[in-house]
Design a protein around this motif. Structure first.
Motif, PDB file in Angstrom:
ATOM      1  N   ARG A  56     -56.633  13.592 -13.667  1.00 37.96           N
ATOM      2  CA  ARG A  56     -57.721  13.142 -12.700  1.00 37.96           C
ATOM      3  C   ARG A  56     -57.297  12.654 -11.362  1.00 37.96           C
ATOM      4  N   ARG A  57     -56.332  11.324 -11.407  1.00 38.76           N
ATOM      5  CA  ARG A  57     -55.980  10.590 -10.332  1.00 38.76           C
ATOM      6  C   ARG A  57     -55.282  11.577  -9.354  1.00 38.76           C
ATOM      7  N   GLN A  58     -54.523  12.509  -9.631  1.00 38.52           N
ATOM      8  CA  GLN A  58     -54.062  13.268  -8.837  1.00 38.52           C
ATOM      9  C   GLN A  58     -54.982  14.306  -8.104  1.00 38.52           C
ATOM     10  N   LYS A  59     -55.893  14.528  -8.742  1.00 38.88           N
ATOM     11  CA  LYS A  59     -57.072  15.371  -8.131  1.00 38.88           C
ATOM     12  C   LYS A  59     -57.902  14.529  -7.161  1.00 38.88           C
ATOM     13  N   ALA A  60     -58.217  13.320  -7.449  1.00 38.97           N
ATOM     14  CA  ALA A  60     -58.868  12.137  -6.655  1.00 38.97           C
ATOM     15  C   ALA A  60     -58.072  12.156  -5.389  1.00 38.97           C
ATOM     16  N   TYR A  61     -56.700  12.031  -5.356  1.00 36.25           N
ATOM     17  CA  TYR A  61     -55.888  11.844  -4.408  1.00 36.25           C
ATOM     18  C   TYR A  61     -55.917  12.990  -3.535  1.00 36.25           C
ATOM     19  N   ASP A  62     -55.959  14.166  -4.118  1.00 33.63           N
ATOM     20  CA  ASP A  62     -55.675  15.527  -3.474  1.00 33.63           C
ATOM     21  C   ASP A  62     -56.767  15.505  -2.428  1.00 33.63           C
ATOM     22  N   LYS A  63     -58.116  15.094  -3.026  1.00 37.86           N
ATOM     23  CA  LYS A  63     -59.337  15.239  -2.090  1.00 37.86           C
ATOM     24  C   LYS A  63     -59.269  14.429  -1.012  1.00 37.86           C
ATOM     25  N   LEU A  64     -58.628  13.645  -1.041  1.00 32.89           N
ATOM     26  CA  LEU A  64     -58.275  12.699   0.087  1.00 32.89           C
ATOM     27  C   LEU A  64     -57.301  13.111   1.134  1.00 32.89           C
ATOM     28  N   LYS A  65     -56.218  13.671   0.557  1.00 31.73           N
ATOM     29  CA  LYS A  65     -54.934  13.840   1.180  1.00 31.73           C
ATOM     30  C   LYS A  65     -54.959  14.317   2.595  1.00 31.73           C
ATOM     31  N   ASP A  66     -55.822  15.543   2.928  1.00 30.61           N
ATOM     32  CA  ASP A  66     -55.935  16.035   4.026  1.00 30.61           C
ATOM     33  C   ASP A  66     -56.482  15.221   5.122  1.00 30.61           C
ATOM     34  N   SER A  67     -57.545  14.275   4.639  1.00 30.98           N
ATOM     35  CA  SER A  67     -57.842  13.317   5.808  1.00 30.98           C
ATOM     36  C   SER A  67     -57.210  12.176   6.123  1.00 30.98           C
ATOM     37  N   LEU A  68     -55.891  12.083   5.538  1.00 33.07           N
ATOM     38  CA  LEU A  68     -55.099  10.915   5.742  1.00 33.07           C
ATOM     39  C   LEU A  68     -54.471  10.898   7.001  1.00 33.07           C
ATOM     40  N   SER A  69     -54.553  10.147   7.815  1.00 32.55           N
ATOM     41  CA  SER A  69     -53.514  10.022   9.044  1.00 32.55           C
ATOM     42  C   SER A  69     -52.645   9.255   8.783  1.00 32.55           C
ATOM     43  N   GLU A  70     -51.531   9.329   9.778  1.00 36.06           N
ATOM     44  CA  GLU A  70     -50.420   8.442   9.805  1.00 36.06           C
ATOM     45  C   GLU A  70     -50.631   6.947  10.090  1.00 36.06           C
ATOM     46  N   ASP A  71     -51.723   6.706  10.678  1.00 43.98           N
ATOM     47  CA  ASP A  71     -51.842   5.262  11.112  1.00 43.98           C
ATOM     48  C   ASP A  71     -52.576   4.619   9.801  1.00 43.98           C
ATOM     49  N   LEU A  72     -53.086   5.143   9.044  1.00 50.64           N
ATOM     50  CA  LEU A  72     -53.667   4.612   7.885  1.00 50.64           C
ATOM     51  C   LEU A  72     -52.744   4.055   6.819  1.00 50.64           C
ATOM     52  N   PRO A  73     -53.020   3.053   5.905  1.00 54.34           N
ATOM     53  CA  PRO A  73     -52.037   2.485   4.992  1.00 54.34           C
ATOM     54  C   PRO A  73     -51.619   3.587   4.212  1.00 54.34           C
ATOM     55  N   GLU A  74     -50.269   3.606   3.899  1.00 53.12           N
ATOM     56  CA  GLU A  74     -49.813   4.604   2.822  1.00 53.12           C
ATOM     57  C   GLU A  74     -50.174   4.344   1.372  1.00 53.12           C
ATOM     58  N   ILE A  75     -50.810   5.181   0.707  1.00 48.67           N
ATOM     59  CA  ILE A  75     -51.313   5.072  -0.614  1.00 48.67           C
ATOM     60  C   ILE A  75     -50.157   5.359  -1.705  1.00 48.67           C
TER      61      ILE A  75
END
Ligand SMILES: [Fe+2]
Length: 240
Positions: A56-75
């Motif tokens: 479930r955690r991986q799925k939640a992260y994957d949903k977000l992954k494509d919107s993450l830019s390099e200037d945001l904090p690393e998750i």
């Protein structure tokens, strides 16, 4: 600065409800000087298996992954694992350690801990290759018998406090004393949303810098970062 405790992943627990909310929280953390955020969704062993949770955690992260830019904090993926008597026997417990580390964030009950529980914590620390980090210790510190935290610290258990403990005028002095005496290793915002429990690291950093000095703050930030370096064994031993 690392935010060691957050509910930033979308729609996995009582934290962020959507990708949009997660991105707002990440942006707020960025503006507060956070470079890395540990995503620690709640894990309750009576509700689901470790495998189900990590899926479930991986799925939640994957949903977000494509919107993450390099200037945001690393998750960095982790979990806030609710303690129960006998947790040391839970299958797959190690998989709940924070990504690329041997640290397990454990949420203890807000009551006086039994001898069995204390032994369980020490056993988990000494007999496994895991390092326990107790979540928001301010919630249960005063409920324990004298010397309990010192004993756990000398057994190698690490401690996390929430930024709110520093930000609150009435608990600030206690929080700063713990930081100064190196009884606390990590700070987390424990952010759940953007309104009721928003990211609040900026105020905590400001207070630490003002009251304990910029050098102390830099030392603390570097110290936290080192736990995420490949060669973290040396620091764990020297602190233990
Ligand atoms: Fe939490």
């Amino acid at each position: 600065m690392i935010d060691f405790h957050s509910h930033i992943l979308p729609a996995i627990d009582d934290g962020s409800k959507s990708e949009a909310e997660s991105l707002l929280m990440l942006n707020a953390l960025k503006n507060q000087g956070v470079t890395k955020v540990v995503a620690t969704p709640h894990f309750y062993a009576n509700n689901e298996s470790v495998t189900h949770f990590t899926h479930r955690r991986q799925k939640a992260y994957d949903k977000l992954k494509d919107s993450l830019s390099e200037d945001l904090p690393e998750i960095v993926l982790g979990a806030e694992v609710r303690y129960y008597e006998g947790i040391s026997r839970l299958e797959g417990l190690r998989e709940l350690c924070i990504e690329d580390t041997e640290m397990l964030l454990l949420e203890m009950p807000a009551s006086r801990w039994s001898e069995f529980m204390l032994r369980d914590l020490v056993d988990l620390t000494s007999k496994s290759r895991m390092t326990l980090v107790l979540a928001h210790i301010e919630r249960y510190m005063s409920l324990q018998a004298g010397g309990v935290f010192e004993d756990l610290l000398s057994s190698g258990v690490l401690m996390q406090i929430n930024a709110g403990f520093i930000n609150d005028f009435f608990t600030r002095r206690k929080a700063l004393n713990l930081l100064k005496s190196e009884k606390v290793h990590f700070i987390g915002t424990d952010c759940h949303d953007t309104v009721k429990r928003p990211p609040n690291m900026d105020r905590a950093l400001e207070i630490i810098s003002k009251k304990l000095g910029k050098d102390f703050l830099d030392y603390f930030i570097n110290y936290g970062n080192e736990y995420f370096c490949e060669n973290s064994d040396s620091i764990l031993i020297s602190k233990g």
